[in-house]
Write an enzyme that holds these catalytic residues in place. Structure first.
Site, PDB file in Angstrom:
ATOM      1  N   LYS A  13      -3.887 106.957   4.069  1.00  8.96           N
ATOM      2  CA  LYS A  13      -5.015 106.869   5.014  1.00  8.96           C
ATOM      3  C   LYS A  13      -4.761 107.727   6.256  1.00  8.96           C
ATOM      4  O   LYS A  13      -5.635 108.473   6.691  1.00  8.96           O
ATOM      5  CB  LYS A  13      -5.249 105.396   5.428  1.00  8.96           C
ATOM      6  CG  LYS A  13      -5.452 104.454   4.262  1.00  8.96           C
ATOM      7  CD  LYS A  13      -5.647 103.019   4.701  1.00  8.96           C
ATOM      8  CE  LYS A  13      -4.458 102.382   5.373  1.00  8.96           C
ATOM      9  NZ  LYS A  13      -3.268 102.202   4.495  1.00  8.96           N
ATOM     10  N   ARG A  88      -8.984  94.923   7.631  1.00 10.46           N
ATOM     11  CA  ARG A  88      -7.919  94.380   6.774  1.00 10.46           C
ATOM     12  C   ARG A  88      -8.078  92.908   6.461  1.00 10.46           C
ATOM     13  O   ARG A  88      -7.221  92.342   5.771  1.00 10.46           O
ATOM     14  CB  ARG A  88      -6.577  94.559   7.456  1.00 10.46           C
ATOM     15  CG  ARG A  88      -6.250  96.002   7.659  1.00 10.46           C
ATOM     16  CD  ARG A  88      -4.787  96.133   7.924  1.00 10.46           C
ATOM     17  NE  ARG A  88      -4.572  97.407   8.552  1.00 10.46           N
ATOM     18  CZ  ARG A  88      -3.502  98.139   8.360  1.00 10.46           C
ATOM     19  NH1 ARG A  88      -2.543  97.720   7.588  1.00 10.46           N
ATOM     20  NH2 ARG A  88      -3.370  99.291   8.969  1.00 10.46           N
ATOM     21  N   ARG A 127       9.382 108.476   4.431  1.00  5.58           N
ATOM     22  CA  ARG A 127       8.464 108.875   5.517  1.00  5.58           C
ATOM     23  C   ARG A 127       9.147 108.881   6.884  1.00  5.58           C
ATOM     24  O   ARG A 127       9.901 107.973   7.227  1.00  5.58           O
ATOM     25  CB  ARG A 127       7.279 107.905   5.589  1.00  5.58           C
ATOM     26  CG  ARG A 127       6.409 108.167   6.824  1.00  5.58           C
ATOM     27  CD  ARG A 127       5.106 107.460   6.789  1.00  5.58           C
ATOM     28  NE  ARG A 127       5.221 106.017   6.904  1.00  5.58           N
ATOM     29  CZ  ARG A 127       4.174 105.201   6.931  1.00  5.58           C
ATOM     30  NH1 ARG A 127       2.957 105.692   6.838  1.00  5.58           N
ATOM     31  NH2 ARG A 127       4.350 103.904   7.024  1.00  5.58           N
ATOM     32  N   ARG A 156       9.602 104.497  10.945  1.00  3.15           N
ATOM     33  CA  ARG A 156       8.949 103.289  11.436  1.00  3.15           C
ATOM     34  C   ARG A 156       9.754 102.054  11.016  1.00  3.15           C
ATOM     35  O   ARG A 156      10.273 102.009   9.909  1.00  3.15           O
ATOM     36  CB  ARG A 156       7.530 103.198  10.859  1.00  3.15           C
ATOM     37  CG  ARG A 156       6.560 104.076  11.583  1.00  3.15           C
ATOM     38  CD  ARG A 156       5.221 104.177  10.937  1.00  3.15           C
ATOM     39  NE  ARG A 156       4.647 102.949  10.418  1.00  3.15           N
ATOM     40  CZ  ARG A 156       3.412 102.854   9.937  1.00  3.15           C
ATOM     41  NH1 ARG A 156       2.636 103.933   9.939  1.00  3.15           N
ATOM     42  NH2 ARG A 156       2.962 101.727   9.467  1.00  3.15           N
ATOM     43  N   ARG A 167       4.421  93.926   3.543  1.00  3.42           N
ATOM     44  CA  ARG A 167       3.115  94.578   3.769  1.00  3.42           C
ATOM     45  C   ARG A 167       2.300  94.625   2.483  1.00  3.42           C
ATOM     46  O   ARG A 167       1.084  94.428   2.500  1.00  3.42           O
ATOM     47  CB  ARG A 167       3.318  95.990   4.327  1.00  3.42           C
ATOM     48  CG  ARG A 167       3.778  95.978   5.784  1.00  3.42           C
ATOM     49  CD  ARG A 167       4.482  97.252   6.159  1.00  3.42           C
ATOM     50  NE  ARG A 167       3.586  98.392   6.243  1.00  3.42           N
ATOM     51  CZ  ARG A 167       3.998  99.664   6.190  1.00  3.42           C
ATOM     52  NH1 ARG A 167       5.281  99.936   6.006  1.00  3.42           N
ATOM     53  NH2 ARG A 167       3.128 100.629   6.292  1.00  3.42           N
TER      54      ARG A 167
END
Ligand code: AP5
Length: 211
Positions: A13, A88, A127, A156, A167
């Site tokens: 996203k 969400r 990432r 992160r 998550r």
């Protein structure tokens, strides 16, 4: 034009949002980026959000709806907005509908970036993100520099394995039901194959919006 970018964590996203926004001529609102900015700035909002985010839990709906309402009321959102990371939960979908109705707007489409969990874990494990402009990278080490603004790339906290697992579980339990809500409320829901070169995914998304 209000478009909701939807999908599991790591679906792409945040990668697609600026590309689609440039193609469509609308700004983006990324709640994750807003919240991380608030944490860096040490604001009350950041202090409230940090624990939820580090664990990979959702920040309370009331906080998110406050951010949405303010963003949609700004002049820059007059021609529309791409929502990255909102909506969400079903209460967020209901709250967004109320805010839109107050402003004479509506959600035009929900773009679902479809990807399986194995690919997500692989993406998120590799990432890093620019700590200033939030551009995500795969396979670039923490401490190296962002191509766009020279900012430092960092990992992160919610990309640690336990947080990723949480998550994904939170997505299935609290976020996935939002799609049924939109279908029941006659909003276009387009599912996009999110695997493959970034520009191919962008082209699929634009084609789905045009059809
Ligand atoms: P947020 O920052 O929105 O995180 P997320 O939804 O978990 O999504 P990610 O940013 O991890 O993934 P993405 O889909 O944007 O993928 P990306 O493009 O980065 O939210 C973080 C937290 O904030 C939440 O957990 C929650 O606590 C809180 N929060 C935010 N909004 C909230 C809300 N509405 N309600 C409640 N709480 C909220 O890509 C991932 C990786 O894949 C990158 O490395 C990228 O380079 C790579 N990649 C992208 N596309 C491709 C491709 N096509 N091929 C190969 N690699 C690719």
């Amino acid at each position: 034009m209000i478009i909701v970018l939807f999908g599991k964590p790591g679906a792409g996203k945040g990668t697609q949002a600026p590309l689609l926004a440039a193609a469509l001529g609308v700004p983006t609102l990324a709640t994750g980026d807003e919240l991380r900015g608030a944490i860096r700035a040490g604001t009350d909002l950041g202090r409230e959000a940090k624990g939820f985010m580090d664990r990979g839990d959702l920040v309370p709906d009331s906080v998110i709806l406050g951010i949405i309402k303010q963003a949609l009321s700004e002049p820059r959102a007059a021609s529309g907005v791409l929502l990255d990371g909102v909506v969400r939960t079903v209460p967020q979908a209901e709250g967004l509908a109320t805010v839109c109705a107050e402003l004479g707007k509506k959600v035009d489409a929900v773009l679902v970036f479809d990807i399986d969990d194995d690919e997500i874990v692989q993406r998120l494990a590799g990432r890093t993100v620019c700590e200033t402009c939030q551009t995500p990278y795969t396979g670039r080490a923490p401490g190296t520099k962002c191509d766009k603004d020279g900012g430092t790339l960092v990992r992160r906290k919610d990309d640690e394995p336990d947080a990723i697992r949480n998550r994904l579980a939170v997505y299935e339990k609290q976020t996935a039901p939002v799609l049924a809500w939109y279908r029941e409320h006659d909003t276009k829901v387009a599912v996009i194959d999110a695997v493959g070169p970034v520009q191919d995914v962008t082209a699929r998304a634009l084609s789905a919006l045009a059809s």
